[in-house]
Design a protein around this motif. Structure first.
Motif, PDB file in Angstrom:
ATOM      1  N   ARG A   1      65.986  43.966  -5.523  1.00 25.19           N
ATOM      2  CA  ARG A   1      64.825  43.637  -6.364  1.00 25.19           C
ATOM      3  C   ARG A   1      64.177  42.370  -5.837  1.00 25.19           C
ATOM      4  NH1 ARG A   1      65.816  47.750  -8.177  1.00 25.19           N
ATOM      5  NH2 ARG A   1      63.853  47.998  -7.117  1.00 25.19           N
ATOM      6  N   ALA A   2      62.895  42.165  -6.183  1.00 28.65           N
ATOM      7  CA  ALA A   2      62.250  40.876  -5.893  1.00 28.65           C
ATOM      8  C   ALA A   2      62.726  39.890  -6.950  1.00 28.65           C
ATOM      9  CB  ALA A   2      60.743  41.028  -5.941  1.00 28.65           C
ATOM     10  N   ILE A   3      63.407  38.860  -6.508  1.00 31.36           N
ATOM     11  CA  ILE A   3      63.997  37.884  -7.438  1.00 31.36           C
ATOM     12  C   ILE A   3      63.132  36.622  -7.461  1.00 31.36           C
ATOM     13  CG2 ILE A   3      66.056  36.494  -7.949  1.00 31.36           C
ATOM     14  CD1 ILE A   3      66.535  39.519  -8.215  1.00 31.36           C
ATOM     15  N   ARG A   4      62.755  36.212  -8.670  1.00 34.38           N
ATOM     16  CA  ARG A   4      61.909  35.022  -8.788  1.00 34.38           C
ATOM     17  C   ARG A   4      62.556  33.913  -9.618  1.00 34.38           C
ATOM     18  NH1 ARG A   4      58.460  39.450  -8.832  1.00 34.38           N
ATOM     19  NH2 ARG A   4      57.071  39.519  -7.041  1.00 34.38           N
ATOM     20  N   ASN A   5      63.752  34.175 -10.127  1.00 29.68           N
ATOM     21  CA  ASN A   5      64.484  33.122 -10.849  1.00 29.68           C
ATOM     22  C   ASN A   5      65.871  32.995 -10.250  1.00 29.68           C
ATOM     23  OD1 ASN A   5      62.663  32.249 -12.958  1.00 29.68           O
ATOM     24  ND2 ASN A   5      62.821  34.362 -13.686  1.00 29.68           N
ATOM     25  N   PHE A   6      66.122  31.820  -9.683  1.00 31.96           N
ATOM     26  CA  PHE A   6      67.388  31.624  -8.977  1.00 31.96           C
ATOM     27  C   PHE A   6      68.281  30.609  -9.685  1.00 31.96           C
ATOM     28  CE2 PHE A   6      64.324  32.752  -5.541  1.00 31.96           C
ATOM     29  CZ  PHE A   6      64.944  33.926  -5.122  1.00 31.96           C
ATOM     30  N   GLN A   7      69.580  30.763  -9.492  1.00 28.09           N
ATOM     31  CA  GLN A   7      70.541  29.757  -9.959  1.00 28.09           C
ATOM     32  C   GLN A   7      70.495  28.559  -9.014  1.00 28.09           C
ATOM     33  OE1 GLN A   7      74.593  31.291 -10.292  1.00 28.09           O
ATOM     34  NE2 GLN A   7      73.764  33.363 -10.479  1.00 28.09           N
ATOM     35  N   LYS A   8      70.976  27.423  -9.544  1.00 29.91           N
ATOM     36  CA  LYS A   8      71.102  26.240  -8.669  1.00 29.91           C
ATOM     37  C   LYS A   8      72.444  26.344  -7.956  1.00 29.91           C
ATOM     38  CE  LYS A   8      68.748  21.966  -9.337  1.00 29.91           C
ATOM     39  NZ  LYS A   8      68.750  20.634  -9.888  1.00 29.91           N
TER      40      LYS A   8
ATOM     41  N   ALA B   1      64.423  47.946 -12.130  1.00 29.37           N
ATOM     42  CA  ALA B   1      63.531  48.462 -11.082  1.00 29.37           C
ATOM     43  C   ALA B   1      62.200  48.896 -11.689  1.00 29.37           C
ATOM     44  CB  ALA B   1      64.190  49.650 -10.391  1.00 29.37           C
ATOM     45  N   PRO B   2      61.077  48.494 -11.085  1.00 34.66           N
ATOM     46  CA  PRO B   2      59.796  49.030 -11.552  1.00 34.66           C
ATOM     47  C   PRO B   2      59.708  50.508 -11.155  1.00 34.66           C
ATOM     48  CG  PRO B   2      59.466  47.641  -9.624  1.00 34.66           C
ATOM     49  CD  PRO B   2      60.923  47.587  -9.964  1.00 34.66           C
ATOM     50  N   PRO B   3      58.857  51.289 -11.839  1.00 34.01           N
ATOM     51  CA  PRO B   3      58.805  52.720 -11.514  1.00 34.01           C
ATOM     52  C   PRO B   3      58.330  52.957 -10.085  1.00 34.01           C
ATOM     53  CG  PRO B   3      57.070  52.104 -13.082  1.00 34.01           C
ATOM     54  CD  PRO B   3      57.922  50.907 -12.895  1.00 34.01           C
ATOM     55  N   ARG B   4      58.839  54.020  -9.489  1.00 32.88           N
ATOM     56  CA  ARG B   4      58.392  54.445  -8.163  1.00 32.88           C
ATOM     57  C   ARG B   4      57.545  55.701  -8.310  1.00 32.88           C
ATOM     58  NH1 ARG B   4      59.385  50.208  -6.456  1.00 32.88           N
ATOM     59  NH2 ARG B   4      60.570  49.575  -4.644  1.00 32.88           N
TER      60      ARG B   4
ATOM     61  N   MET C   1      52.284  42.773 -11.608  1.00 32.72           N
ATOM     62  CA  MET C   1      52.675  43.643 -10.490  1.00 32.72           C
ATOM     63  C   MET C   1      53.067  45.048 -10.971  1.00 32.72           C
ATOM     64  SD  MET C   1      52.380  41.588  -8.043  1.00 32.72           S
ATOM     65  CE  MET C   1      52.162  39.835  -7.869  1.00 32.72           C
ATOM     66  N   VAL C   2      53.353  45.151 -12.248  1.00 36.37           N
ATOM     67  CA  VAL C   2      53.879  46.418 -12.763  1.00 36.37           C
ATOM     68  C   VAL C   2      52.803  47.227 -13.480  1.00 36.37           C
ATOM     69  CG1 VAL C   2      55.729  47.450 -14.153  1.00 36.37           C
ATOM     70  CG2 VAL C   2      56.064  45.198 -13.142  1.00 36.37           C
ATOM     71  N   ASP C   3      51.955  46.548 -14.236  1.00 35.55           N
ATOM     72  CA  ASP C   3      51.009  47.267 -15.083  1.00 35.55           C
ATOM     73  C   ASP C   3      49.718  46.443 -15.232  1.00 35.55           C
ATOM     74  OD1 ASP C   3      49.629  48.541 -17.121  1.00 35.55           O
ATOM     75  OD2 ASP C   3      51.439  49.019 -18.265  1.00 35.55           O
ATOM     76  N   GLU C   4      48.721  46.816 -14.436  1.00 32.27           N
ATOM     77  CA  GLU C   4      47.462  46.065 -14.403  1.00 32.27           C
ATOM     78  C   GLU C   4      46.736  46.113 -15.748  1.00 32.27           C
ATOM     79  OE1 GLU C   4      45.189  46.941 -10.813  1.00 32.27           O
ATOM     80  OE2 GLU C   4      43.350  46.690 -11.981  1.00 32.27           O
ATOM     81  N   ASN C   5      46.739  47.292 -16.394  1.00 33.08           N
ATOM     82  CA  ASN C   5      46.036  47.422 -17.677  1.00 33.08           C
ATOM     83  C   ASN C   5      46.677  46.543 -18.747  1.00 33.08           C
ATOM     84  OD1 ASN C   5      44.134  49.207 -16.702  1.00 33.08           O
ATOM     85  ND2 ASN C   5      45.438  50.984 -17.099  1.00 33.08           N
ATOM     86  N   GLU C   6      47.999  46.503 -18.749  1.00 34.68           N
ATOM     87  CA  GLU C   6      48.709  45.666 -19.713  1.00 34.68           C
ATOM     88  C   GLU C   6      48.408  44.185 -19.446  1.00 34.68           C
ATOM     89  OE1 GLU C   6      50.195  46.824 -22.317  1.00 34.68           O
ATOM     90  OE2 GLU C   6      51.009  44.908 -23.027  1.00 34.68           O
ATOM     91  N   PHE C   7      48.309  43.841 -18.152  1.00 37.51           N
ATOM     92  CA  PHE C   7      47.958  42.466 -17.772  1.00 37.51           C
ATOM     93  C   PHE C   7      46.610  42.087 -18.403  1.00 37.51           C
ATOM     94  CE2 PHE C   7      45.505  39.763 -14.765  1.00 37.51           C
ATOM     95  CZ  PHE C   7      46.295  38.622 -14.775  1.00 37.51           C
ATOM     96  N   ILE C   8      45.627  42.977 -18.256  1.00 40.69           N
ATOM     97  CA  ILE C   8      44.281  42.690 -18.793  1.00 40.69           C
ATOM     98  C   ILE C   8      44.333  42.559 -20.323  1.00 40.69           C
ATOM     99  CG2 ILE C   8      41.915  43.600 -19.010  1.00 40.69           C
ATOM    100  CD1 ILE C   8      42.448  44.907 -16.181  1.00 40.69           C
ATOM    101  N   LYS C   9      45.124  43.444 -20.961  1.00 40.87           N
ATOM    102  CA  LYS C   9      45.274  43.374 -22.433  1.00 40.87           C
ATOM    103  C   LYS C   9      45.831  42.015 -22.850  1.00 40.87           C
ATOM    104  CE  LYS C   9      46.357  48.040 -23.843  1.00 40.87           C
ATOM    105  NZ  LYS C   9      47.470  48.908 -24.216  1.00 40.87           N
TER     106      LYS C   9
END
Lengths: 183, 97
Positions: free
Chosen positions: A20-27, A163-166, B74-82
């Protein structure tokens, strides 16, 4: 040559799907040994004409990471380490007109290798494309013939996001000719 | 402000760097990154206001909405706008009161 092994292929798919793209990391510090393993995975990526025109800058110094963050609007996490992925244009041009384009593709494959290796070590990563190349070249003293293409952040994740939908295979894969869906 | 380390860690300087580099980035990046950067900057301004004890529950709620919007883009553009519309509504209500 590796033998066909179902458990290995399942494990590989598990790694690919789990990253996954991780944007919050531990120290928590990543060892230099682990970062070397990640970089080694990178340099074993395929490369057009085997030119290997990539160059990677590993950054672990917190002050340098802070400086890069200041000029990278897309980098808003607190990673332990960064890898700046560059193309050396002098080397890539040996690939002819397509050299630079190929080098960027090679770099993308190297990046994926690194992120998968990181994931296999329990380390999170995120590819960052929103950064100011001009400023980073100044900060890292990168010469004119070297272009920065991507930055990868690394750190131990706070959490692994879902995971975001594919898009389904039938939407993006065609069979034998364009527009013909695979069953 | 005496040394470089202080400058690099100064919130105003960090916002300044963010705004300048975002301006350059927005020239080439996807159009929705413009609103994303502005919301990110707004969130940073709220952080600075917090240090000056200028943030009440309503502003704090606006910040939460901003963070939600950033997460969802990044996941849902319409929800972002809302959510951005919701942030505007909450801001309007705040100013009106």
């Amino acid at each position: 040559m590796i033998e066909n092994n179902i458990s290995q292929s399942s494990f590989l798919l598990e790694l690919i799907k789990g990253r996954r793209a991780i944007r919050n990391f531990q120290k928590k510090e990543i060892s230099l040994d682990d970062m070397k393993k990640i970089l080694e995975a990178g340099i074993w990526a395929p490369s057009g004409s085997n030119l290997q025109s990539w160059e990677f800058i590993l950054i672990k110094d917190p002050q340098t990471i802070l400086k890069i963050k200041l000029v990278s609007p897309g980098l808003f996490s607190n990673p332990d380490s960064l890898v700046v992925l560059c193309v050396n244009k002098s080397k890539a041009e040996r690939g002819g007109k397509l050299g630079i384009e190929m080098a960027v593709m090679d770099l993308a494959m190297a990046a994926q290798n690194m992120m998968l290796m990181a994931y296999s070590l329990g380390i999170g990563s995120c590819p960052i494309a929103s950064f100011n190349k001009i400023a980073i070249k100044q900060i890292l003293n990168i010469p004119n013939n070297v272009d920065i293409i991507l930055i990868l952040t690394f750190g131990y994740p706070q959490t692994w996001p879902k995971a975001p939908p594919r898009k389904p295979i039938k939407e993006v894969v065609f069979y034998d000719k364009y527009g013909r869906n695979i069953e | 402000m005496t040394n470089m380390e202080e400058i690099l860690n100064n919130k105003y300087f960090q916002l300044l760097s963010f705004l300048i580099t975002s301006a350059r980035g927005c020239i080439d990046e996807p159009p929705l990154y413009g609103p994303l950067r502005l919301l990110d900057a707004a969130s940073r301004v709220i952080d600075m206001m917090e240090k000056e004890k200028m943030v009440d529950e309503k502003i704090s709620n606006i910040k939460n909405l901003i963070l939600q919007a950033i997460d969802i883009l990044m996941v849902d553009e319409n929800e972002f706008i809302k959510i951005v519309d919701e942030i505007s509504k909450e801001l309007g209500k705040y100013i009106a009161n």
